[in-house]
Design an enzyme around this catalytic site. Structure first.
Site, PDB file in Angstrom:
ATOM      1  N   GLU A 116      -7.542  -4.397  -0.784  1.00 53.00           N
ATOM      2  CA  GLU A 116      -6.883  -3.103  -0.726  1.00 53.00           C
ATOM      3  C   GLU A 116      -7.776  -2.036  -0.114  1.00 53.00           C
ATOM      4  O   GLU A 116      -7.311  -1.174   0.633  1.00 53.00           O
ATOM      5  CB  GLU A 116      -6.455  -2.679  -2.137  1.00 53.00           C
ATOM      6  CG  GLU A 116      -5.491  -1.500  -2.110  1.00 53.00           C
ATOM      7  CD  GLU A 116      -4.675  -1.374  -3.385  1.00 53.00           C
ATOM      8  OE1 GLU A 116      -4.566  -2.373  -4.129  1.00 53.00           O
ATOM      9  OE2 GLU A 116      -4.143  -0.284  -3.624  1.00 53.00           O
ATOM     10  N   GLU A 126      -7.837  -2.401   3.561  1.00 52.05           N
ATOM     11  CA  GLU A 126      -6.558  -1.881   4.073  1.00 52.05           C
ATOM     12  C   GLU A 126      -6.599  -0.352   4.114  1.00 52.05           C
ATOM     13  O   GLU A 126      -6.200   0.285   5.082  1.00 52.05           O
ATOM     14  CB  GLU A 126      -5.439  -2.360   3.141  1.00 52.05           C
ATOM     15  CG  GLU A 126      -4.043  -1.929   3.554  1.00 52.05           C
ATOM     16  CD  GLU A 126      -3.009  -2.261   2.468  1.00 52.05           C
ATOM     17  OE1 GLU A 126      -3.408  -2.479   1.298  1.00 52.05           O
ATOM     18  OE2 GLU A 126      -1.810  -2.285   2.787  1.00 52.05           O
ATOM     19  N   CYS A 177      -0.521  -2.589  -7.666  1.00 53.19           N
ATOM     20  CA  CYS A 177      -0.714  -3.662  -8.643  1.00 53.19           C
ATOM     21  C   CYS A 177       0.140  -3.493  -9.890  1.00 53.19           C
ATOM     22  O   CYS A 177       0.246  -4.407 -10.704  1.00 53.19           O
ATOM     23  CB  CYS A 177      -2.185  -3.785  -9.020  1.00 53.19           C
ATOM     24  SG  CYS A 177      -2.952  -2.216  -9.325  1.00 53.19           S
ATOM     25  N   SER A 193       0.446  -0.026  -0.770  1.00 53.43           N
ATOM     26  CA  SER A 193      -0.454  -1.071  -0.286  1.00 53.43           C
ATOM     27  C   SER A 193       0.340  -2.366  -0.219  1.00 53.43           C
ATOM     28  O   SER A 193       1.203  -2.623  -1.054  1.00 53.43           O
ATOM     29  CB  SER A 193      -1.613  -1.232  -1.262  1.00 53.43           C
ATOM     30  OG  SER A 193      -2.211  -2.498  -1.115  1.00 53.43           O
ATOM     31  N   LYS A 227       5.318  -7.546 -15.860  1.00 53.86           N
ATOM     32  CA  LYS A 227       4.762  -8.712 -15.171  1.00 53.86           C
ATOM     33  C   LYS A 227       5.719  -9.899 -15.234  1.00 53.86           C
ATOM     34  O   LYS A 227       5.697 -10.772 -14.376  1.00 53.86           O
ATOM     35  CB  LYS A 227       3.410  -9.117 -15.784  1.00 53.86           C
ATOM     36  CG  LYS A 227       2.274  -8.156 -15.514  1.00 53.86           C
ATOM     37  CD  LYS A 227       1.786  -8.252 -14.086  1.00 53.86           C
ATOM     38  CE  LYS A 227       0.704  -7.223 -13.801  1.00 53.86           C
ATOM     39  NZ  LYS A 227       0.462  -7.051 -12.374  1.00 53.86           N
ATOM     40  N   GLU A 281       7.853  -9.420 -12.396  1.00 51.83           N
ATOM     41  CA  GLU A 281       7.093  -9.624 -11.167  1.00 51.83           C
ATOM     42  C   GLU A 281       6.917 -11.115 -10.872  1.00 51.83           C
ATOM     43  O   GLU A 281       7.060 -11.562  -9.738  1.00 51.83           O
ATOM     44  CB  GLU A 281       5.721  -8.958 -11.302  1.00 51.83           C
ATOM     45  CG  GLU A 281       4.910  -8.967 -10.020  1.00 51.83           C
ATOM     46  CD  GLU A 281       3.520  -8.385 -10.206  1.00 51.83           C
ATOM     47  OE1 GLU A 281       2.881  -8.692 -11.231  1.00 51.83           O
ATOM     48  OE2 GLU A 281       3.079  -7.629  -9.332  1.00 51.83           O
ATOM     49  N   GLU A 307       9.928 -13.644  -3.652  1.00 55.89           N
ATOM     50  CA  GLU A 307       8.935 -13.680  -2.578  1.00 55.89           C
ATOM     51  C   GLU A 307       7.593 -14.220  -3.060  1.00 55.89           C
ATOM     52  O   GLU A 307       6.687 -14.435  -2.265  1.00 55.89           O
ATOM     53  CB  GLU A 307       8.756 -12.291  -1.959  1.00 55.89           C
ATOM     54  CG  GLU A 307       8.339 -11.201  -2.927  1.00 55.89           C
ATOM     55  CD  GLU A 307       9.507 -10.417  -3.505  1.00 55.89           C
ATOM     56  OE1 GLU A 307      10.604 -11.009  -3.645  1.00 55.89           O
ATOM     57  OE2 GLU A 307       9.338  -9.236  -3.828  1.00 55.89           O
ATOM     58  N   CYS A 348      -2.922   0.236 -18.100  1.00 50.54           N
ATOM     59  CA  CYS A 348      -2.467  -1.035 -18.663  1.00 50.54           C
ATOM     60  C   CYS A 348      -2.833  -1.216 -20.129  1.00 50.54           C
ATOM     61  O   CYS A 348      -2.203  -2.008 -20.829  1.00 50.54           O
ATOM     62  CB  CYS A 348      -3.044  -2.208 -17.854  1.00 50.54           C
ATOM     63  SG  CYS A 348      -2.730  -2.044 -16.099  1.00 50.54           S
TER      64      CYS A 348
END
Lengths: 172, 677, 625
Positions: free
Chosen positions: B278, B281, B298, B318, B357, B360, B365, B502
């Protein structure tokens, strides 16, 4: 039949109308209830898609708007019948037998205890709290017009009248 | 000195106290409450916190400010009677399956009923049993256990700014439900689980995947590996009586091994990897000055929120996957081979503080050869449950070390658990890259702490990097508004859906309030401070991974394994407004999106114009206009679809006439060539 | 008349209405009278008067030409609703009852033209003598009209009539002769107490709001009259809307507010219409809006319609509804006078309270205290209903006893019933019994007796009314209207209703009485708002005074008042039964057993209470007990 009439009136044109109503009132939170009242007046109930749309337009969450719509007795998210009969169950009317009248009305229209609207969407029966016509108890309102000093017989006659008029209209 | 009297004891007050509850705490008494939450607005509905003054007046301690001279009795006969009766009335409606309920042992109703001695329930349930809402992968709603305290409603609305849940109906029929009484997965919910964090009963709980994991562990054909998230290590101990903030990582490893996991790794490792990908990037964008500010990606709650609400900002996110998904991707794409097995024999289980999560992990994908990169997600509380299920005595365990190669991590990876951690970790790498020199651990204190919105301008050499760190989606929305209006200039924005980061995830042990989150965060930074390596770029295991599998940061291989893209999502499913006048003429259907984003871009006006054009050209008989909700083409809207063709056109309202002539009329012609009208 | 007139000029213009009017025929256009044809009566009067060239109207009176004329107007409720259509002829205060179109010519010929009375339609007092004017009518004799001073005497749709009858002079006086503090002091001095039911000193409430430092403040009028059986506020809104508007404007001046809302319930469309018209007219003459009467004071009044929630009569719920939320109350403190609408200081006053303001300002606090009692000065409107001979709308000074209200004014029990109790305060209130008949009606005496004055709804119950059913009826109302937020009200009233339903169906137990009292206590003490806190009152009150009825329902499974249908049962008198078997053969559920020629008996378990047996018994041996 009225049901088809209702279906034809549906969606797109109405969605435009909702937008007009929102623009007229303005998009602030305190206009939510007046907007819902006018949309309900226009469509005789609050279609669920419209609630979501109104929420978006006002910048509120749909759950919020739905919560307001289901809180107030005036609002209905189910289609109401063409004619709305509101039987008063205020103290004076109750004491003079309003419950019995409601039972008679439902019997005549073949409605179950928890049903409020006839299958053909012609008549909705509601119980309301005190319309302030206590001197005329027991009383009811049909489409805003007050009928007082009711008896099972007079109720029968009034309903019969209404149904006869409807039948005549469909035959025309 | 001002004071008030509580149970005949004089207590000094400063005048800053929010309410009587705070003052009463000073005496050492915790008044029972259901609907009070220190971070939410005062609601005053449960009436449990009623206290009595010397004149016999009752007042709710949560909403009353202390006034000098007040004389309060917290446990008079009157208020005790009221509290007991309230519990009795609530239990009367309650679906009582305490023995098997996931919240058993952590349920306020259960513990209060016990401590208040409510031993008789003289009423039967007055509502019909309602089916559970299991539509979401992250949470399960059980309306039968809801005591209508409204905490979830207020949390989702006031703190997260979403309002996916609300009160519906009135009086005895009141309940808490998603919009239009749909299932929670069909509305704007982003799975953050903050509702779970505040629910005092078992009405909203984490979706339980423990049985799936037991099955995998007991399947001799599968190799089951685990990755433990940073936040878990400082919170799982709470489930076993360990004081908040202790690092239970190595005991957890021991427990997992006992349970049958073949390998136990650390998500902090792939957090380090995320930092590298990241930051590279980010530095590229910074140099080119494009797609800034960069938002971190994230947090799955934030990503879903962005997909549903900020499609215009998706290019700014990102493209990196989250550490959880990077791990799963590497495991299935490369590690399986190293173990000598095919990816379908490898089961990846992640232990997370996070409910989102679970959503996710099941994104389409994130698959390799048709297999999900991460098979199952267990939250902290679920792992604790499994440990108890096995009868493991957690506190007696001998610590065990993590496996390699994915068990080596630096402090930068660990601090991901706290709000500001991702930004700080990135800065530790960015600083070196920008200045071109290495130096000892850099602590960026400006981005630490539990404040919802933090800003810092970090000067590195000649460059100043402007960073914003937000936690809580309500705060995220505030920053997004400012970014859209160009009122602020940030280069990097870290967004965490859960207040505090988190450590406050939906899957964390309860109590999960800000005080607890603070202690957990402090523990995280303590771990970081004591680690020998604090910069992701120094992690030798990371260096090795690049050498073995990925070439270098942001390489093609890295992109394939570790990066992703985002889709537009509708907020509420299943609503179309359509016209049903079907006649013999074949009408061309023109559907115009009136979902939020398109509406705000003028889709309504577009439709008006198209309708007017149709009337002008006498073509109303040949066209059927439909308003639909969200076609998920939000960034290009207003969106239009023609007929059954799936292609979505993006048509600005001033392009109406051109669109009508160039697209609609030809389609009408081609459609009607086949009819006989 | 145009907008640029000063108030003095406006007043002078409007006073011509009174000056030039020879006779005024006030025709009651309240709901009851309209339903009996008072609108057609009005048309008939106009027609005949026109024929005789006597007809005139306000616009004509304002031009000085027509000196003699009979003005006919449709007014608000005159009160004696049982006897409609009602008309009142002034001067002279001649009241005619049950007036039909056929009486019109006689009235005009005799009373209008010749000062003679039409005896047939005059009211009669209890010994049959005719009442020559309204003051002789027992229904009106003990009434004092302050709130209803204009109802039945002016045209509510024309502001000029209001101004002609001293309207808006109090507002003018306040703006130009009194400071806001002085206005508040007068109100405090008058000891006016909130007429919505709370009984809180109005002046004090205004004082709190005035003391707050905030540039934005609000005046809210609570017109969400939701008590079933109450129509006092509606009558004021329909019959004299300007009195409420004037009160609101004075209140706004006193506390420093420039905006106001009047929250009217959705079920009162005519009231909304009248208010809209009244506000429009007031704005036209610069009595509302910017720079009222040319002063520095501005006040804008808007109407907000309710959407069908009784709980929105509670202050904080009302404010939430105006703001566009679910109408759920909030904990107090903070009180609305400190933090109300959108967080700003707000006073919320009932319609009736507002209607008292102008007369108090005009006549002074001492004048007001002449009426009523020292702690409850002034008057109170009541909506009398139930088993009374004279139901309708009345206004009495506090201190009138219950006996006077029920028997002198109300005419006593109708249909030969016996007085049993009076339910006062609607679903939040309690009952008063025979032992209270000589108690004066005022806030404190009634509170001591365990009831509340409430908004003014008063239902008279006779010996054929079941007190348990009455309590159950009110509890079912309250349950349906509960907002559902707090546990004691939502769950507690639900369970209390459950128990009451069981009792009237004959399934109650003795424990139920204890349970009702226990839960009632928790609901009363633990609820968040007034709705919950007063919900148990009807139950607790009837338990206090009529426990024997409860016990009869439970232990003997009978309803002493014969009202609870589920507790009736059919009984064959063994002395009269000849064993003819006709009833047993007709019984659809085969519930009648016996040996022929011996008395038969009915099995209560199988009986479906259809009543066929009574109709077929040739000997009258079966009774309904």
């Amino acid at each position: 039949m009225y049901q088809e009439e209702l279906k034809k009136q549906q969606p797109l044109r109405n969605f435009q109308r909702v937008n007009e109503i929102i623009e007229e009132h303005g998009k602030s939170r305190d206009k939510l209830i007046p907007i819902l009242q006018e949309v309900q007046k226009e469509f005789r109930y609050l279609p669920k898609e419209m609630l979501s749309f109104i929420a978006t337009a006002l910048g509120l969450s749909p759950a919020d708007v739905y919560g307001v719509a289901t809180f107030y007795a005036q609002f209905s998210t189910e289609p109401k019948g063409k004619h709305v009969i509101q039987v008063c169950d205020g103290t004076a009317c109750h004491v003079r037998g309003s419950m019995n009248l409601i039972k008679k009305l439902k019997e005549k229209l073949n409605l179950e205890a928890d049903q409020h609207t006839t299958e053909d969407l012609l008549v909705t029966i509601e119980t309301v709290n005190c319309i302030g016509a206590c001197a005329l108890a027991p009383a009811m309102m049909i489409d805003g017009k007050i009928f007082g000093h009711l008896t099972p017989e007079s109720i029968d006659a009034i309903l019969e009248d209404l149904l006869k008029n409807e039948r005549r209209k469909t035959n025309e | 000195m001002d004071y008030i009297t509580i149970n005949n004891k004089n207590v000094p007050i400063t005048g800053e106290e929010k309410n009587l509850l705070e003052v009463i705490k000073k005496v050492g008494i915790e008044i029972p409450t259901f609907c009070y939450h220190s971070e939410l607005s005062v609601y005053g509905a449960c009436r449990m916190c009623l206290v009595e003054d010397d004149k016999g007046n009752l007042m709710t301690a949560c909403s009353t400010k202390p006034r000098p001279g007040m004389k309060i009795n917290t446990h008079s006969a009157k208020v005790i009677k009221i509290r007991k009766t309230i519990i009795e009335l609530l239990l009367a409606n309650y679906h009582q399956d305490c023995t098997t309920c996931g919240k058993s042992g952590h349920c306020k109703l259960q513990s209060l009923a016990n401590s208040l001695g409510v031993d008789k329930i003289r009423f039967k349930p007055r509502k019909e049993y309602e089916e559970l809402d299991r539509s979401s992968l992250a949470i399960v709603r059980n309306p039968n256990k809801c005591i209508l305290c409204g905490d979830c409603v207020r949390m989702c609305s006031e703190v997260q700014g979403i309002g996916a849940l609300g009160f519906v109906h009135r009086g005895p029929k009141v309940s808490v439900a998603p919009a239009l009484e749909k299932n929670i997965a069909d509305v704007e919910c982003v799975n953050c689980g903050q509702c779970v964090a505040v629910c005092p009963t078992g009405a909203i709980i984490v979706n339980d995947n423990t049985q799936d994991v037991w099955e995998a562990l007991n399947n001799p054909e599968k190799v089951v590996i685990a990755q433990i998230a940073p936040a878990v290590r400082v919170s799982i101990g709470e489930e076993f009586g360990v004081p908040e903030g202790e690092n239970s990582l190595y005991k957890s490893v021991a427990a997992l091994k006992l349970m049958g996991f073949d390998k136990v790794f650390d998500t902090a490792f792939t957090a380090d990897l995320t930092v590298v990908e990241e930051t590279y990037e980010f530095l590229e964008r910074l140099e080119k000055g494009e797609r800034l500010p960069q938002f971190t990606s994230c947090c799955p709650g934030w990503v879903t929120y962005a997909e549903k609400n900020c499609p215009d900002l998706l290019p700014n996110l990102s493209s990196c996957k989250s550490p959880q998904q990077m791990f799963g991707s590497l495991a299935k794409k490369y590690y399986a081979k190293e173990l000598g097995i095919t990816p379908d024999k490898l089961v990846v289980v992640s232990i997370m503080p996070c409910t989102a999560k679970k959503f996710e992990a099941k994104r389409e994908e994130f698959k390799t050869n048709g297999e999900y990169d991460v098979d199952f997600v267990l939250t902290t509380v679920e792992l604790a449950r499994m440990i108890k299920e096995m009868g493991i005595n957690f506190n007696e365990l001998e610590p065990e070390s993590l496996d390699m190669p994915f068990g080596f991590f630096t402090g930068a990876g660990v601090i991901f658990a706290s709000s500001g951690g991702v930004a700080e970790a990135a800065l530790r790498l960015a600083a070196e890259k920008i200045t071109g020199t290495t130096f000892d651990a850099i602590d960026f204190y400006d981005v630490r702490g539990l404040k919802g919105i933090k800003e810092a301008a970090i000067t590195i050499g000649e460059t100043t990097v402007k960073v914003a760190v937000v936690s809580g989606l309500g705060n995220a929305q505030k920053i997004i508004e400012k970014v859209r209006k160009n009122e602020v200039q940030y280069d990097l924005i870290e967004v965490m859906a859960c207040p505090g980061g988190c450590v406050g995830g939906g899957g964390q042990p309860v109590p999960n309030d800000m005080e607890t989150r603070k202690k957990r965060a402090e523990a995280i930074y303590k771990i970081d401070a004591t680690m020998p390596l604090k910069k992701s770029q120094d992690n030798p295991a990371i260096v090795e991974i690049y050498r073995k599998w990925l070439d270098q940061p942001n390489s093609e291989k890295a992109h394939h394994a570790l990066h992703t893209n985002y889709i537009h999502r509708k907020r509420i499913s299943g609503m179309e407004i359509s016209d049903e006048t079907t006649e013999n003429i074949k009408k061309l259907e023109v559907s115009i999106c009136v979902g939020t984003n398109c509406y705000l871009k003028g889709s309504y006006d577009l439709m008006q114009k198209l309708i007017a054009l149709a009337e002008e050209k006498n073509m109303t008989e040949l066209l059927e206009f439909k308003g639909t909700f969200c076609m998920e083409n939000c960034a290009h809207g207003p969106s239009v679809k023609i007929g059954i063709d799936n292609h979505k056109y993006g048509v600005q309202k001033d392009e109406a006439e051109v669109f009508f002539n160039d697209v609609i009329i030809p389609k009408i012609k081609s459609l009607n060539k086949t009819t006989s009208v | 008349m145009n907008k640029t007139l000063t108030f003095n000029e406006l007043q002078k213009e409007c006073s011509k209405i009174i000056k030039n009017e020879k006779i005024r025929i006030n025709i009651c256009a309240g709901l009851g009278c309209v339903a009996k044809g008072s609108l057609e009566l009005y048309d008939e009067f106009k027609k005949v008067l026109k024929e005789k060239n006597l007809d005139t109207s306000i616009d004509v009176l304002l031009k000085e030409e027509k000196k003699e004329g009979v003005n006919t107007i449709k007014t608000g409720c005159i009160g004696i609703c049982e006897a409609g259509p009602v008309i009142l002829i002034t001067p002279g205060d001649i009241l005619y009852l049950h007036v039909q179109n056929k009486h019109v010519r006689e009235i005009i010929d005799k009373t209008i033209l010749n000062n003679e009375l039409v005896e047939e339609i005059l009211p009669k007092n209890y010994d049959g003598a005719v009442c020559k004017n309204i003051k002789e009518v027992p229904f009106y004799a003990k009434q004092e009209k302050i709130v209803l001073r204009n109802c039945g005497q002016i045209d509510p749709t024309d502001i000029r009539d209001y101004i002609a009858h001293n309207g808006y002079t109090a507002l003018y006086k306040s703006l130009f002769e009194l400071s806001p503090e002085e206005v508040i002091n007068i109100m405090i001095d008058s000891k006016l107490r909130g007429r919505g039911g709370g009984g809180f000193p109005t002046g004090l409430k205004w004082k709190f709001a005035a003391a707050e430092k905030d540039s934005k403040k609000y005046v809210v009028i609570n017109a969400d009259e939701g008590d079933p059986g109450a129509f006092m506020d509606r009558s004021v809104l329909e019959g004299d809307p300007h009195s409420v508007i004037e009160g609101a404007a004075i209140a706004a001046y006193a506390i420093g507010a420039n905006e106001g809302y009047i929250y009217v319930r959705a079920e009162y469309p005519l009231a909304v219409e009248r208010l809209q018209l009244a506000i429009q007219q007031a704005e036209k003459y610069n009595i509302l809006g910017e720079n009222i009467f040319g002063s520095n004071f501005s006040f804008h009044l808007k109407i907000k319609e309710g959407a069908g929630a009784f709980v929105c009569g509670e202050e904080t719920a009302l404010l939430a509804s105006i703001e566009g939320f679910r109408g759920m109350p909030k904990p107090k403190p903070p009180f609305p006078a400190q933090k109300g609408l959108w967080g700003h200081p707000t006073i919320i006053n009932n319609v009736e309270t507002m209607a008292c303001v102008a007369p108090i300002i005009n006549n002074g606090a001492d004048w007001f205290k002449k009426f009523g009692t020292p702690e409850s000065p002034g008057t109170k409107t009541f909506a009398l209903s139930g088993k009374l001979k004279n139901t309708g709308l009345v206004e009495i000074p506090f201190g009138v006893t219950l006996r006077e209200l029920v028997f002198d004014i109300g005419g006593g029990i109708k249909d030969d019933g016996k007085f049993k109790a009076v339910q006062i305060g609607g679903p939040s209130g309690g009952c008063l019994t025979e032992e209270h008949l000589d108690m004066p009606i005022d806030y404190d005496s009634i509170k001591k007796a365990g009831a509340i004055v409430g908004s003014g709804g008063l239902v008279v119950l006779d010996d054929k009314t079941c007190m348990v059913e009455t309590a159950r009826f009110f509890m079912s109302f309250t349950q349906a209207e509960s907002c559902g937020k707090c546990v004691p009200c939502r769950e507690g009233t639900n369970r209390m209703l459950e128990i009451l339903n069981r009792i009237v169906s004959g399934e109650g137990t003795l424990e139920d009485i204890d349970l009702l009292e226990e839960i009632g206590f928790v609901v009363k003490e633990g609820s968040l708002c007034g709705l919950g806190k007063t919900a148990p009152n009807p139950v607790l009150s009837t338990l206090k005074y009529f426990k024997e009825e409860y016990l009869a329902h439970i232990e003997e499974k009978t309803c002493p008042a014969r009202q609870c249908k589920k507790l009736e049962y059919y009984y064959i008198d063994p002395d009269k039964c000849k064993g003819c078997t006709i009833c047993a053969k007709q019984c659809p559920s085969r519930a009648i057993f016996g040996i022929p020629k011996e008395p038969f008996f009915i099995s209560q378990e199988r009986c479906v209470k259809c009543g066929i047996c009574i109709t077929v018994c040739p000997f009258g041996a079966i009774e309904l007990k």
